[in-house]
Design a protein around this motif. Structure first.
Motif, PDB file in Angstrom:
ATOM      1  N   PRO A 184       0.822  -1.223   0.000  1.00  0.00           N
ATOM      2  CA  PRO A 184       0.000   0.000   0.000  1.00  0.00           C
ATOM      3  C   PRO A 184       0.853   1.270   0.000  1.00  0.00           C
ATOM      4  O   PRO A 184       1.842   1.369   0.725  1.00  0.00           O
ATOM      5  CB  PRO A 184      -0.803  -0.126   1.299  1.00  0.00           C
ATOM      6  N   PHE A 185       0.482   2.228  -0.844  1.00  0.00           N
ATOM      7  CA  PHE A 185       1.203   3.492  -0.874  1.00  0.00           C
ATOM      8  C   PHE A 185       0.252   4.654  -1.113  1.00  0.00           C
ATOM      9  O   PHE A 185      -0.820   4.506  -1.701  1.00  0.00           O
ATOM     10  CB  PHE A 185       2.305   3.482  -1.945  1.00  0.00           C
ATOM     11  N   TYR A 186       0.657   5.821  -0.620  1.00  0.00           N
ATOM     12  CA  TYR A 186      -0.085   7.049  -0.857  1.00  0.00           C
ATOM     13  C   TYR A 186       0.341   7.589  -2.215  1.00  0.00           C
ATOM     14  O   TYR A 186       1.520   7.847  -2.465  1.00  0.00           O
ATOM     15  CB  TYR A 186       0.200   8.080   0.227  1.00  0.00           C
ATOM     16  N   ASP A 187      -0.625   7.742  -3.112  1.00  0.00           N
ATOM     17  CA  ASP A 187      -0.369   8.113  -4.508  1.00  0.00           C
ATOM     18  C   ASP A 187      -0.687   9.589  -4.689  1.00  0.00           C
ATOM     19  O   ASP A 187      -1.843   9.971  -4.908  1.00  0.00           O
ATOM     20  CB  ASP A 187      -1.230   7.236  -5.425  1.00  0.00           C
ATOM     21  N   TYR A 194       3.998   3.861  -7.934  1.00  0.00           N
ATOM     22  CA  TYR A 194       4.725   4.319  -6.750  1.00  0.00           C
ATOM     23  C   TYR A 194       5.976   5.068  -7.180  1.00  0.00           C
ATOM     24  O   TYR A 194       6.887   4.502  -7.787  1.00  0.00           O
ATOM     25  CB  TYR A 194       5.099   3.141  -5.850  1.00  0.00           C
ATOM     26  N   ASP A 200       5.182  10.213  -3.313  1.00  0.00           N
ATOM     27  CA  ASP A 200       4.485   9.020  -2.820  1.00  0.00           C
ATOM     28  C   ASP A 200       5.251   8.435  -1.626  1.00  0.00           C
ATOM     29  O   ASP A 200       6.470   8.608  -1.506  1.00  0.00           O
ATOM     30  CB  ASP A 200       4.386   7.968  -3.917  1.00  0.00           C
ATOM     31  N   TYR A 201       4.530   7.704  -0.768  1.00  0.00           N
ATOM     32  CA  TYR A 201       5.172   7.094   0.397  1.00  0.00           C
ATOM     33  C   TYR A 201       4.359   5.898   0.870  1.00  0.00           C
ATOM     34  O   TYR A 201       3.164   5.795   0.560  1.00  0.00           O
ATOM     35  CB  TYR A 201       5.335   8.114   1.528  1.00  0.00           C
ATOM     36  N   ASN A 203       1.896   3.738   2.795  1.00  0.00           N
ATOM     37  CA  ASN A 203       0.630   4.364   3.191  1.00  0.00           C
ATOM     38  C   ASN A 203       0.238   4.106   4.644  1.00  0.00           C
ATOM     39  O   ASN A 203      -0.610   3.276   4.950  1.00  0.00           O
ATOM     40  CB  ASN A 203      -0.491   3.897   2.261  1.00  0.00           C
ATOM     41  N   TYR A 204       0.832   4.871   5.552  1.00  0.00           N
ATOM     42  CA  TYR A 204       0.335   4.947   6.915  1.00  0.00           C
ATOM     43  C   TYR A 204      -0.868   5.880   6.966  1.00  0.00           C
ATOM     44  O   TYR A 204      -1.099   6.689   6.065  1.00  0.00           O
ATOM     45  CB  TYR A 204       1.404   5.509   7.848  1.00  0.00           C
ATOM     46  N   VAL A 209      -4.745  12.902   6.325  1.00  0.00           N
ATOM     47  CA  VAL A 209      -5.056  12.050   5.181  1.00  0.00           C
ATOM     48  C   VAL A 209      -6.377  11.346   5.440  1.00  0.00           C
ATOM     49  O   VAL A 209      -6.546  10.696   6.473  1.00  0.00           O
ATOM     50  CB  VAL A 209      -3.945  11.012   4.934  1.00  0.00           C
ATOM     51  N   GLN A 211      -9.356   8.584   5.228  1.00  0.00           N
ATOM     52  CA  GLN A 211      -9.277   7.139   5.207  1.00  0.00           C
ATOM     53  C   GLN A 211     -10.666   6.527   5.111  1.00  0.00           C
ATOM     54  O   GLN A 211     -11.669   7.160   5.435  1.00  0.00           O
ATOM     55  CB  GLN A 211      -8.599   6.625   6.477  1.00  0.00           C
ATOM     56  N   TYR A 217      -3.966  -0.154   4.840  1.00  0.00           N
ATOM     57  CA  TYR A 217      -2.996   0.808   5.342  1.00  0.00           C
ATOM     58  C   TYR A 217      -1.926   0.075   6.153  1.00  0.00           C
ATOM     59  O   TYR A 217      -2.121  -1.056   6.591  1.00  0.00           O
ATOM     60  CB  TYR A 217      -3.666   1.849   6.248  1.00  0.00           C
TER      61      TYR A 217
END
Length: 591
Positions: A184-187, A194, A200-201, A203-204, A209, A211, A217
């Motif tokens: 999982p990653f933040y896009d 990614y 991008d990072y 995905n915490y 952010v 959810q 996550y």
């Protein structure tokens, strides 16, 4: 002390059973003869989850909490650094039937002489081969990605990266039929790729952010991520002739918290994907555990049906050779179970309602077996045995019965079938108190399986299962007092889990501050950091490709001099680490 059976397959799965003790595991060099499926070799990667009061060994092969390379030591150490071990080994078990009534089983125990049902890497489906994983893919994923939440927070805010953030496997290889999204990653730009250098990072659930639910996550103040499958080669642990087609994306995580219950716990989330074209019917997902609570020879096990918790505790007040007086208790909980089949008419989560949307199956079965071979109630030997233990059935096909030893003998034994062994008074269907002690069983080296089922795993279906290990120790009152504290801790953690651990996240500790001057570095640069307690710290320097290029160990002061003679011109990332966490990280430019 450890005895299980190895299934050795010769050409067309000729099964030969052979028992091995723990000493045999350590000294035997015999290996099974495998027929070639995908040809993957057994995983070897190991890493420790170690941010809080627990040091837990993680392995990339369906098993946990032991040192496979040395074949001797359990590594679920609590308190962290104490040398005291609460679990020897654990693993996941999954089994079910296809539409032709073929049993498909994947499990792990001690890997005697190479016995193995799981391999690293995701599964591909290119339309020609409906399920495939190549040895090169298995080798590439025979590893872990590990970092602290603070490192990702720093990176997301424009700060330093780490090698594992840069190499995060956000995307599968779609050219060979892997799924497009993997880890999982933040896009940031929503292009589905990614790109850490574009914002991008991993995905915490970072502040600000949005959810939807808790799934999909990363969790914890420290996280370890890996992916494995059950089709990489022949199943030599269970002897199952039919692979399931499981792609399991796993993360182990823990929180560094002022809350004692959280600080003494670790968690394991499994994203389970059926990559087979076939449905898996009557499926069980199970967790197998060989606890070894300090000294292994004086343990009892039991369960709390309402909490969905299986646990181990000492059989007497003094754990000689282990924890000593006032021994602790340890348990495993299904904090999140697999999705129940719609309209099955069962109250799978025991909340008083049936067939509600999104109903999960919490612990449905708790089963103990003895550390002996060739016994109805002993170590599993054939494929059927593993599935039967998931479903509260002994190796001879008879169902577990309430009381005594669960097989119809001993004090308090009955002929009443049941799904939960040694539940004390928590089984609603059987209110009579039943423990190992009043069943006439002496404390010994115990192992147990707790499972959630039955459910259907459709082709392409995704299920999230989250388990957690909870630990508690009472000062006085004997072993049962530690069990009482364990139940209280488990209740607290379930409430936090149901809220996506928001409270625990808010208690996160920030990384220590530092200064680095001069930066850019022309000759030498002095790195200063907070180390008032004189901890032994290691400095690691990585190049822009994430490759470790310099290490300075045994730093006990609050500063270290970096000499550029070993570093070429360019951008570097440094990390200061102690034995538990990253103290500081940042960027270094060398000119």
């Amino acid at each position: 002390m450890r005895k299980t059976n190895t299934l050795i397959l010769l050409i067309i799965f000729i099964v030969v059973n052979q028992a091995f003790s723990r000493e045999d595991i350590a000294t035997s060099n015999r290996k099974p003869l495998l027929s070639n499926v995908s040809g993957c070799i057994a995983t070897t990667a190991q890493v420790d989850l170690n941010i809080n009061n627990v040091r837990a060994r993680i392995l990339n092969g369906g098993d946990l909490w032991w040192d496979y390379n040395n074949n001797a030591a359990g590594i679920y150490e609590i308190p962290n650094g104490s040398g005291k071990i609460s679990i020897y080994a654990g693993a996941i078990w999954v089994g079910g039937f296809d539409v032709a009534n073929n049993l498909k089983m994947a499990a792990q125990t001690y890997r005697q002489t190479g016995s193995n049902d799981f391999w690293s890497g995701p599964i591909s489906n290119d339309g020609i081969n409906p399920m495939d994983v190549t040895p090169s893919t298995c080798n590439a994923y025979n590893r872990f990605w590990k970092f602290d939440r603070a490192q990702v927070t720093t990176f997301a805010g424009g700060g330093a990266s780490t090698p594992d953030i840069l190499s995060w496997p956000g995307n599968g290889n779609v050219a060979i039929g892997e799924l497009p999204y993997l880890a999982p990653f933040y896009d940031l730009n929503n292009n589905g790729i990614y790109e850490p250098l574009s914002g991008d990072y991993p995905n915490y659930l970072l502040p600000g952010v949005s959810q939807t639910g808790c799934n999909g996550y990363l969790q914890g103040d420290q996280t370890i991520w890996w992916v494995f499958n059950d089709i990489g080669n022949v199943h030599t642990e269970t002897g199952s002739l039919f692979p399931i087609g499981l792609e399991i994306r796993a993360q182990a995580f823990a929180f560094q918290s002022a809350n004692t219950a959280i600080n003494n716990s670790t968690f394991y989330n499994y994203e389970i994907i059926n990559r087979s074209p076939d449905a898996l019917l009557n499926t069980y997902f199970g967790v197998w555990c060989d606890a070894d609570l300090g000294d292994a020879s004086d343990d009892y096990v039991g369960c709390d049906v309402n909490l969905g918790l299986g646990y181990c505790y000492n059989g007497d007040a003094n754990d000689v050779g282990g924890y000593g007086l006032n021994p602790p208790a340890i348990g495993i909980d299904f904090f999140q179970g697999p999705l129940a089949d719609p309209n099955d008419g069962i109250d799978n989560d025991r909340d008083g309602s049936t067939d509600e949307p999104g109903e999960e199956i919490i612990m449905s079965n708790f089963h103990y077996y003895a550390n002996v071979n060739g016994s109805v109630t002993g170590n599993p030997a054939a494929t059927d045995d593993y599935y039967q233990y998931l479903s509260s059935v002994w190796t001879n096909g008879s169902h577990v019965t309430y009381g005594g030893n669960g097989a119809g003998t001993g004090p308090g034994s009955t002929t009443t079938p049941c799904n939960f062994m040694f539940p004390s008074t928590t089984d609603p269907a059987n209110p009579t108190n039943w423990t190992m002690s009043n069943g006439g069983i002496l404390p010994d080296d115990m192992r147990f399986i707790e499972s959630a089922g039955k459910f259907t795993l459709q082709p392409g279906a995704v299920n999230y299962v989250t388990t957690g290990v909870v630990w508690a120790q009472s000062i006085g009152g004997g072993p049962t007092a530690s069990v009482a504290l364990l139940l209280n801790a488990d209740t607290t953690i379930q409430q936090l889990f149901d809220n996506c651990f928001v409270t625990a996240i808010n208690e996160q500790k920030e990384s220590s501050s530092f200064s680095l001057y001069p930066n850019p570095c022309f000759s030498t640069s002095l790195l200063k950091f907070n180390n008032a307690e004189g901890e032994n710290v290691t400095l690691k320097i990585f190049n822009s490709e994430g490759r470790l290029v310099q290490t300075i160990k045994n730093i006990v002061s609050s500063e270290v001099l970096i000499d550029r003679k070993q570093l070429k011109q360019g951008l570097y990332i440094f990390q200061l680490e102690d034995n538990k966490t990253v103290k500081a990280s940042g960027k270094l430019t060398v000119l």
